[in-house]
Design a protein around this motif. Structure first.
Motif, PDB file in Angstrom:
ATOM      1  N   THR A 127       0.662  -1.201   0.136  1.00 24.86           N
ATOM      2  CA  THR A 127      -0.170   0.138   0.088  1.00 24.86           C
ATOM      3  C   THR A 127       0.976   1.345  -0.034  1.00 24.86           C
ATOM      4  N   THR A 128       2.103   0.950   0.038  1.00 26.38           N
ATOM      5  CA  THR A 128       3.293   2.495   0.141  1.00 26.38           C
ATOM      6  C   THR A 128       3.014   2.875  -1.249  1.00 26.38           C
ATOM      7  N   GLN A 129       2.735   4.110  -1.508  1.00 31.21           N
ATOM      8  CA  GLN A 129       2.528   4.743  -2.623  1.00 31.21           C
ATOM      9  C   GLN A 129       4.133   5.044  -3.351  1.00 31.21           C
ATOM     10  N   ASN A 130       5.053   5.595  -2.202  1.00 30.14           N
ATOM     11  CA  ASN A 130       6.244   6.253  -2.680  1.00 30.14           C
ATOM     12  C   ASN A 130       7.058   5.083  -3.084  1.00 30.14           C
ATOM     13  N   ILE A 172      13.415   5.052  -2.752  1.00 32.67           N
ATOM     14  CA  ILE A 172      14.259   4.620  -1.448  1.00 32.67           C
ATOM     15  C   ILE A 172      15.419   5.539  -1.209  1.00 32.67           C
ATOM     16  N   THR A 173      15.434   6.274  -0.158  1.00 34.45           N
ATOM     17  CA  THR A 173      16.563   7.219  -0.191  1.00 34.45           C
ATOM     18  C   THR A 173      17.322   6.800   1.207  1.00 34.45           C
ATOM     19  N   ASN A 174      16.995   5.904   1.834  1.00 35.74           N
ATOM     20  CA  ASN A 174      17.727   5.399   3.010  1.00 35.74           C
ATOM     21  C   ASN A 174      18.195   4.046   3.152  1.00 35.74           C
ATOM     22  N   ASN A 175      19.127   3.622   3.536  1.00 35.38           N
ATOM     23  CA  ASN A 175      19.450   2.464   3.725  1.00 35.38           C
ATOM     24  C   ASN A 175      18.401   1.495   4.464  1.00 35.38           C
ATOM     25  N   THR A 176      17.842   1.967   5.590  1.00 35.03           N
ATOM     26  CA  THR A 176      16.737   1.463   6.111  1.00 35.03           C
ATOM     27  C   THR A 176      15.462   1.994   5.775  1.00 35.03           C
ATOM     28  N   PHE A 177      14.527   1.313   5.522  1.00 36.87           N
ATOM     29  CA  PHE A 177      12.989   2.031   5.358  1.00 36.87           C
ATOM     30  C   PHE A 177      11.816   0.936   5.460  1.00 36.87           C
ATOM     31  N   THR A 178      10.731   1.610   5.688  1.00 40.33           N
ATOM     32  CA  THR A 178       9.636   0.658   6.064  1.00 40.33           C
ATOM     33  C   THR A 178       8.345   0.854   4.696  1.00 40.33           C
ATOM     34  N   LEU A 179       7.971  -0.370   4.818  1.00 45.72           N
ATOM     35  CA  LEU A 179       6.776  -0.454   3.568  1.00 45.72           C
ATOM     36  C   LEU A 179       5.621  -0.909   4.436  1.00 45.72           C
ATOM     37  N   THR A 180       4.269  -0.592   3.887  1.00 46.14           N
ATOM     38  CA  THR A 180       3.219  -1.030   4.603  1.00 46.14           C
ATOM     39  C   THR A 180       2.398  -2.006   3.457  1.00 46.14           C
ATOM     40  N   PHE A 181       2.196  -2.971   4.158  1.00 48.96           N
ATOM     41  CA  PHE A 181       1.141  -4.164   3.340  1.00 48.96           C
ATOM     42  C   PHE A 181      -0.431  -4.326   4.025  1.00 48.96           C
ATOM     43  N   THR A 189       1.821 -17.451   3.759  1.00 49.49           N
ATOM     44  CA  THR A 189       3.227 -16.987   4.445  1.00 49.49           C
ATOM     45  C   THR A 189       3.833 -16.291   3.319  1.00 49.49           C
ATOM     46  N   PHE A 190       4.426 -15.181   3.320  1.00 52.04           N
ATOM     47  CA  PHE A 190       5.252 -14.338   2.077  1.00 52.04           C
ATOM     48  C   PHE A 190       6.711 -14.327   2.513  1.00 52.04           C
ATOM     49  N   LYS A 191       7.482 -14.157   1.491  1.00 51.98           N
ATOM     50  CA  LYS A 191       8.944 -13.782   1.760  1.00 51.98           C
ATOM     51  C   LYS A 191       8.822 -12.701   0.918  1.00 51.98           C
ATOM     52  N   ILE A 192       9.537 -11.571   1.574  1.00 51.12           N
ATOM     53  CA  ILE A 192       9.530 -10.107   0.797  1.00 51.12           C
ATOM     54  C   ILE A 192      10.851  -9.645   0.812  1.00 51.12           C
ATOM     55  N   TYR A 193      11.463  -8.931  -0.303  1.00 50.14           N
ATOM     56  CA  TYR A 193      13.016  -8.779  -0.167  1.00 50.14           C
ATOM     57  C   TYR A 193      13.082  -8.023  -1.575  1.00 50.14           C
ATOM     58  N   MET A 194      14.267  -7.102  -1.648  1.00 50.76           N
ATOM     59  CA  MET A 194      14.648  -6.253  -2.676  1.00 50.76           C
ATOM     60  C   MET A 194      15.719  -7.042  -3.435  1.00 50.76           C
ATOM     61  N   VAL A 231      -3.017  -4.906   8.889  1.00 51.92           N
ATOM     62  CA  VAL A 231      -2.035  -4.020   8.047  1.00 51.92           C
ATOM     63  C   VAL A 231      -0.673  -4.348   8.769  1.00 51.92           C
ATOM     64  N   PHE A 232       0.262  -4.610   8.021  1.00 52.91           N
ATOM     65  CA  PHE A 232       1.554  -5.100   8.087  1.00 52.91           C
ATOM     66  C   PHE A 232       2.635  -3.758   7.941  1.00 52.91           C
ATOM     67  N   LYS A 233       3.430  -3.415   8.939  1.00 54.66           N
ATOM     68  CA  LYS A 233       4.363  -2.464   8.737  1.00 54.66           C
ATOM     69  C   LYS A 233       5.770  -3.183   8.488  1.00 54.66           C
ATOM     70  N   VAL A 234       6.601  -3.184   7.608  1.00 55.87           N
ATOM     71  CA  VAL A 234       7.869  -4.069   7.374  1.00 55.87           C
ATOM     72  C   VAL A 234       8.971  -3.292   7.168  1.00 55.87           C
ATOM     73  N   ARG A 235       9.953  -3.418   8.346  1.00 56.65           N
ATOM     74  CA  ARG A 235      11.035  -2.724   7.944  1.00 56.65           C
ATOM     75  C   ARG A 235      12.531  -3.472   7.028  1.00 56.65           C
ATOM     76  N   PHE A 236      12.746  -2.839   6.320  1.00 56.93           N
ATOM     77  CA  PHE A 236      13.635  -3.364   5.123  1.00 56.93           C
ATOM     78  C   PHE A 236      15.159  -2.316   5.487  1.00 56.93           C
ATOM     79  N   THR A 237      16.146  -3.423   5.088  1.00 51.25           N
ATOM     80  CA  THR A 237      17.540  -3.042   5.197  1.00 51.25           C
ATOM     81  C   THR A 237      18.349  -3.257   4.120  1.00 51.25           C
ATOM     82  N   LEU A 238      18.754  -2.318   3.131  1.00 55.18           N
ATOM     83  CA  LEU A 238      19.764  -2.243   2.012  1.00 55.18           C
ATOM     84  C   LEU A 238      21.107  -2.564   2.456  1.00 55.18           C
TER      85      LEU A 238
END
Length: 847
Positions: free
Chosen positions: A736-739, A742-751, A767-772, A800-807
């Protein structure tokens, strides 16, 4: 090297150069002039030879670009190649090839390394190229065009026994081989065949690990602590800050990828547990709030700390139940959850019991019998379910001492509050209704055949009905079976109930389910249905056939042991089939195994699912699953005050006494057994107590009149005649995140979980696996997150799931697309393009 060998090498070089263009120019800088005397003796056919000298650069350039622009040339110089800034012929060299006869150059030529800046690296690692096995492995990586990273990583990968070019995997192999570098075979390979300075420089570039005396132990500590920094919002103490690298995001991704690797994650677990003990992380975590680490997953201490805090809060009487459940849910998709699954599950069901108790803090009220049984089948049974699940998971906990006080609380709630409150309320309501244990408008177990089977037989001469009777299948277990069948099979199940017979024992319940005119019991306790002893499957088969000839009774094991053809013929030959299944009572009724009765419930569920699936495959459409009786099971030791003394002249069972005499005593409920021939009385405790009787086993009981014993499940299952894939929908999620920048090594996306899990609608958890991922290289550039889409709530906010990613740290091309991969069961469901434009490439400032 003789003239002939030299000539062959030069010609081979020209053949290679000819592949890309019509004309070839090859420069040969023979720094020491070793082959000057050979030049005039070379026979290269149409290839012309030109001697380059320090003072004929212009003439050379003029020759090649003006005078003769067609011929192939070998340009020989008996001096060192000038630096780029002093090289008049650099522009020509850029579209030409190089030939050399020194060992390093020959190695580079053999591997197809064209970048001359890599000569120093090859020179430092000549011993590597003397090892044919290592070189062959390097060649197997099929590196198309060598650069510094690929060459260094390729050699490290080869020395660390990697099948593919994989620096991350090489570091993992080094760590797995142990921190004793003298006995670490991979580190010994690097020491002998590589250059440790090059290795540690590459480690520094990847993980930001800097140390004057670098070690594998120091590297691992840095990676682990740096990963921790990337996850928590509390400040680390000074003693740990020295382990924080300048690239915590790459460290976090490394740990995450290893955690996701099922073949060797247990090695990582062991190393991390040893490290957290060595660094005494427990003392640090005790001093910080849960919110500062609720999604941290590098170390197990966060799970243990959260578990400890929830247990202490429950024991202290705190009622932040929603907060506890949210915290457990947040841990569900994280790494250590699988190790502590039993503890988390036990906690979850304990909390649910506390919640149910709070809802019913005013007690069960003055309800009539019908209201009571309806409340039980809609609400109250959930307490039995949660207690069963709590005990199941508690028994699987490695360290049950952690749960001693909480278990005592849960046992007290279940026994002293729930069972000892609901049972007398229910029995009192039944006393007000009828001395014969009847409720207007509630189906009776003894009318099962008339109500269910006769109706099918009267409809036409074709329809079949299969009845599976599972001994001691309690109502809450049957509800779980209904949900499992709706979620895991292509059919549709719904559940209702019948009021069972008292005494609630196998021989009575099984007889009541058969067609009958007269049911009688003799002095030896044998129950006869229309003068036939009903205790064996063979005799039950006779009783069924007496009523309708195309009927059969069979044991579960015999039915499941049939071949497909035997099963098909068996179904074809009979319209009414009773399948007798005994998993729960077989375990619970023995003192030595009664503690495993809840395990037997789970085994019963699996076996019943298999039977349903078998019947589905045999094209059976109408199936009923029911039971002879339920049961009470609790872990709390029976109080002496709960044991009732009855005269020795009676034949006494733990939960009932059957007698033809009138009987009246405190704490005992007297019921007329209307379905038996002589209509004797059955005496049952009003509470959950037992009569003092010989024999062992008092935690698992049945025979009385409690709701748990006499509410008989009536589960109807219909085959929907479609594939399992068509019938069942997996819960789906959407980003559901529109933007998408990515401008930071750590960021959060909403599902958002689109479909709520619902067994009636046949929507099952997923069960889902999600990655860049960088699709150009196939490299996973972020941590791998897990989303467990199992939410049942109709409230959108709770799905709603807020998921934190690290590049990973690195240089990202801001003009190209990188992709968010959403994967389900190793199948890619979606690839969402993102742009990455990091303001800084060193993520140290983001800590």
């Amino acid at each position: 090297m003789n003239l002939e060998e030299l000539q062959d090498r030069i010609l081979k070089k020209f053949d290679e150069a000819k592949k890309d263009c019509d004309r070839s120019i090859v420069f040969w800088y023979d720094e020491d002039g070793q082959f000057s005397e050979f030049i005039d003796k070379l026979d290269l056919g149409d290839i012309k030879i030109w001697r380059l000298m320090p003072n004929n650069n212009f003439a050379t350039k003029y020759l090649l670009e003006s005078v003769d622009k067609e011929s192939d040339y070998l340009i020989y110089a008996d001096f060192k190649r000038p630096a780029n800034e002093d090289n008049w012929l650099l522009d020509i060299e850029l579209y030409s090839d190089q030939f050399s006869t020194d060992k390093v150059s020959l190695i580079m030529s053999d591997l197809g390394i064209k970048d001359l800046s890599l000569k120093d690296i090859v020179g430092k690692t000549v011993k590597f190229f003397d090892n044919n096995k290592m070189v062959d492995r390097l060649k197997s990586y099929n590196i198309e065009e060598y650069n510094e990273d690929d060459l260094v990583c390729g050699m490290i990968s080869s020395l660390c026994d990697m099948k593919i070019l994989d620096f991350e995997g090489s570091i993992k192999n080094l760590i797995k081989a142990g921190f004793d570098e003298e006995n670490n075979q991979y580190y010994k390979n690097l020491s002998e065949f590589f250059d440790l300075g090059l290795f540690w420089n590459r480690v520094k570039k990847e993980f930001g690990y800097i140390d004057d005396n670098p070690t594998l132990k120091g590297l691992f500590m840095t990676i682990a602590i740096s990963s921790l920094v990337n996850e928590v919002s509390f400040a680390l103490p000074e003693k740990l800050k020295k382990y924080v690298s300048q690239k915590p995001s790459s460290c976090a991704v490394f740990i995450n990828h290893w955690m996701s690797h099922y073949d060797d994650y247990e090695i990582l677990q062991k190393l991390l547990i040893e490290l957290e003990e060595e660094l005494d992380l427990d003392s640090i975590v005790k001093r910080v709030d849960i919110d500062t680490y609720i999604t941290a997953e590098t170390f197990s201490i966060f799970d243990r700390s959260l578990i400890r805090k929830i247990i202490d809060s429950l024991i202290d009487g705190e009622e932040n139940y929603d907060d506890y459940l949210k915290a457990i849910n947040k841990r569900k998709g994280l790494y250590w959850y699988r190790r502590y699954r039993s503890i988390y599950e036990a906690l979850y069901f304990a909390i649910q019991i506390y919640i149910e108790k709070k809802k019913l803090q005013r007690g069960f009220g003055a309800l009539d019998a019908k209201e009571m049984i309806e409340r039980y089948t809609n609400e109250y049974y959930k307490i039995d379910y949660c207690y069963r699940k709590f005990i199941l998971n508690y028994d699987d906990v490695d360290n049950p001492d952690l749960f001693v006080d909480l278990k005592e609380n849960v046992d007290n709630i279940y026994d002293n509050w729930y069972l000892k409150s609901i049972t007398p309320c229910w029995n009192d309501s039944m006393l007000n209704e009828s001395s014969e244990f009847l409720i207007d408008g509630v189906r009776l177990q003894e009318n099962f055949y008339k109500d269910e089977i006769t109706k099918v037989l009267a409809k036409n001469d074709r329809d079949k009905i299969i009845v599976i009777i599972s001994d001691a299948l309690r109502y809450d277990v049957a509800v779980e079976l209904k949900e499992l069948l709706n979620m895991d099979t292509k059919g549709s199940a719904d559940i209702s109930y019948m009021l069972g017979v008292v005494p609630s024992i196998t021989k009575m319940g099984m007889s009541a389910l058969l067609p009958h005119n007269i049911i009688d019991i003799n002095d030896d306790g044998l129950v006869f249905v229309d003068d036939i002893d009903s205790s064996s499957t063979e005799n039950r088969d006779k009783i069924l056939k007496m009523n309708y000839k195309n009927s059969a009774a069979i044991n579960y094991e015999d039915f499941m042991g049939m071949t497909r053809e035997e099963g098909r013929q068996f179904i074809k030959s009979n319209r009414v089939i009773y399948i007798y299944h005994n998993a729960i009572d077989a375990i619970g009724d023995k003192a030595i195994t009664e503690s495993k009765v809840f395990v037997a419930c789970d085994e019963a569920l699996e076996e019943l699912k298999k039977a349903i699936e078998r019947l589905n495959n045999l094209s059976v459409t109408n199936i009923i699953i029911t039971s002879d009786h339920g049961f009470i099971y609790k872990r709390k030791k029976m109080d002496e005050s709960d044991k009732i003394e009855v005269g020795s002249e009676y034949k006494i069972n733990k939960r009932y006494v059957l007698t033809n005499e009138r009987f009246d005593m405190p704490g005992v409920f007297s019921i007329n057994v209307r379905f038996l021939k002589d209509k004797p009385q059955v005496l049952v405790p009003k509470n959950i107590g037992i009569f003092k009787a010989a024999g062992s086993g008092i935690n698992y009981v049945h025979g009385g009149s409690s709701l748990q014993e006499v509410v008989i499940p009536l589960l109807r299952y219909k085959n929907l005649k479609m594939s399992k894939e068509e019938a069942i929908t997996k819960a789906n999620i959407v980003l559901t995140t529109q933007n998408k920048k990515i401008t930071n090594n750590t960021f959060t996306l909403t599902f958002f979980q689109v479909d709520r899990v619902d067994d009636e609608e046949k929507v099952v958890p997923n069960t889902f696996k999600i990655y860049m991922e960088d699709l150009d290289t196939g490299e996973v550039i972020s941590n791998v997150n897990t989303i467990v889409a199992d939410k049942k709530s109709q409230n959108y906010d709770e799905r709603v799931f807020k998921v934190r990613f690290t590049l990973k740290s690195g240089n990202y091309d801001k003009t190209k697309n990188y992709y968010l991969i959403i994967e389900d069961d190793s199948k890619i469901l979606d690839k969402v393009p993102f742009k990455i434009n990091l303001g800084i490439t060193n993520d140290f400032d983001l800590i």
